[in-house]
Enzyme design. Structure first.
Site, mmCIF file in Angstrom:
data_model
loop_
_atom_site.group_PDB
_atom_site.id
_atom_site.type_symbol
_atom_site.label_atom_id
_atom_site.label_comp_id
_atom_site.label_asym_id
_atom_site.label_seq_id
_atom_site.Cartn_x
_atom_site.Cartn_y
_atom_site.Cartn_z
ATOM 1 C CE LYS A 155 0.248 3.431 4.818
ATOM 2 N NZ LYS A 155 0.140 3.593 6.240
ATOM 3 C CD GLU A 179 -2.850 5.458 6.787
ATOM 4 O OE1 GLU A 179 -2.822 5.486 5.548
ATOM 5 O OE2 GLU A 179 -1.920 4.971 7.481
ATOM 6 C CB SER A 200 5.348 -2.010 11.864
ATOM 7 O OG SER A 200 4.893 -0.697 12.124
ATOM 8 C CG ASN A 239 -1.687 1.240 1.445
ATOM 9 O OD1 ASN A 239 -1.797 2.057 0.527
ATOM 10 N ND2 ASN A 239 -2.250 1.425 2.635
ATOM 11 C CD GLU A 264 -3.465 -2.699 7.329
ATOM 12 O OE1 GLU A 264 -2.335 -2.839 6.905
ATOM 13 O OE2 GLU A 264 -4.194 -1.750 7.019
ATOM 14 N N GLY A 296 2.557 2.019 10.593
ATOM 15 C CA GLY A 296 3.534 3.096 10.410
ATOM 16 C C GLY A 296 4.263 3.499 11.677
ATOM 17 C CG HIS A 343 -5.688 1.795 5.210
ATOM 18 N ND1 HIS A 343 -5.257 2.726 6.125
ATOM 19 C CD2 HIS A 343 -4.651 0.940 5.023
ATOM 20 C CE1 HIS A 343 -4.006 2.440 6.470
ATOM 21 N NE2 HIS A 343 -3.615 1.362 5.819
HETATM 22 C C1 PEP Z 1 -0.662 0.011 5.922
HETATM 23 O O1 PEP Z 1 -0.694 1.159 5.579
HETATM 24 O O2 PEP Z 1 -1.575 -0.740 5.572
HETATM 25 C C2 PEP Z 1 0.452 -0.459 6.739
HETATM 26 C C3 PEP Z 1 0.391 -1.645 7.270
HETATM 27 O O3 PEP Z 1 1.512 0.410 6.906
HETATM 28 P P1 PEP Z 1 2.955 0.062 7.565
HETATM 29 O O4 PEP Z 1 3.415 -1.234 6.964
HETATM 30 O O5 PEP Z 1 3.826 1.205 7.180
HETATM 31 O O6 PEP Z 1 2.740 -0.051 9.030
#
Ligand code: PEP
Length: 250
Positions: free
Chosen positions: A12, A97, A210, A10, A165, A171, A95
């Protein structure tokens, strides 16, 4: 070969035209690894979808959102059929976000998922609890409620991926413990079987939060972890390819 792991990146809101090279490097590296059991996808911003798709054949190009109708007075939105027309194969929906920054509810996510699937896209429905919810002991309740509300039986199991998630792990460099991941993925699996019957057994459940080149092997080996949704580490080809390699060797 049947796919057993699903690794999606992803991007973003990252990526200018120069990032087309990143997509090409991911495709070339995936071919070199010979990751035939792994479904690899990259989800760049809308502006790069067509350019990237035009230069890529063997990995999935996915979007990060879409509207729940075909067309109309929805300024700034993109429809699933517009995505399908340019060769997009999947879409990330709900997601955290988007749930936070755009106030998306599970109801809305469900509507988007239904229309996206009807338009021929695979749907990656994201769920996950906040730190506050985990600390209050409500993580499972929150996540299963999101599953019930956004992964409706109207959806086709064969076109559905669930991404678990934990919001606090996205992040931040913090990863859920192996036990917490195992427990949550088992609860999600059981709920999917309850909703979809036997086909719920085959719905891939990704972990996200992460995931990186170092921790991928361990996370991907956990029961009911069928892949990863990767943010930051998907923006560096060598790191993302290490994660794909980890999935390929399982
Ligand atoms: C994500 O945005 O779905 C995500 C898991 O980000 P990160 O791997 O940077 O934590």
């Amino acid at each position: 070969m049947e796919k057993s792991k699903y690794i999606y990146g992803n991007w973003k809101m990252n990526g200018l035209l120069g990032h087309v090279e990143l997509a090409k490097a991911v495709e070339a590296g995936t071919i070199e690894i010979g990751a035939q059991n792994v479904e690899v996808g990259i989800c760049p911003p809308f502006t790069l979808l067509k350019t990237i798709k035009d230069g890529i054949n063997s990995i999935v190009v996915g979007a990060q959102d879409c509207h729940f109708t075909e067309s109309g007075a929805h300024t700034g939105d993109i429809s699933a059929i517009m995505l399908k027309e340019i060769g997009v194969g999947a879409v990330i929906l709900g997601h955290s976000e988007r749930r936070t920054n755009h106030f998306e509810t599970s109801d809305l996510v469900a509507k988007k998922a239904i229309f996206a699937q009807q338009s021929g896209l695979k749907t990656i429905v994201c769920v996950g609890e906040s730190l506050q919810e985990r600390e209050a002991g409500n993580a499972e309740t929150v996540v299963l409620k999101q599953i019930i509300e956004s992964a409706l039986p109207e959806l086709e199991a064969a076109k559905l991926i669930i991404a678990y998630e934990p919001v606090w792990a996205i992040g931040t460099g913090k990863v859920a413990s192996n036990d917490d991941i195992r427990e949550m993925h088992l609860s999600i699996r059981n709920k999917l079987i309850e909703i979809f019957g036997d086909s719920g057994k085959d719905i891939p459940i990704q972990y996200g939060g992460s995931v990186n080149a170092k921790n991928a092997s361990e996370i991907l080996a956990i029961e009911n972890v069928n892949g990863a949704l990767v943010g930051g580490a998907s923006l560096k080809a060598p790191d993302f390819l290490e994660i794909i390699k980890a999935a390929a060797t399982l």
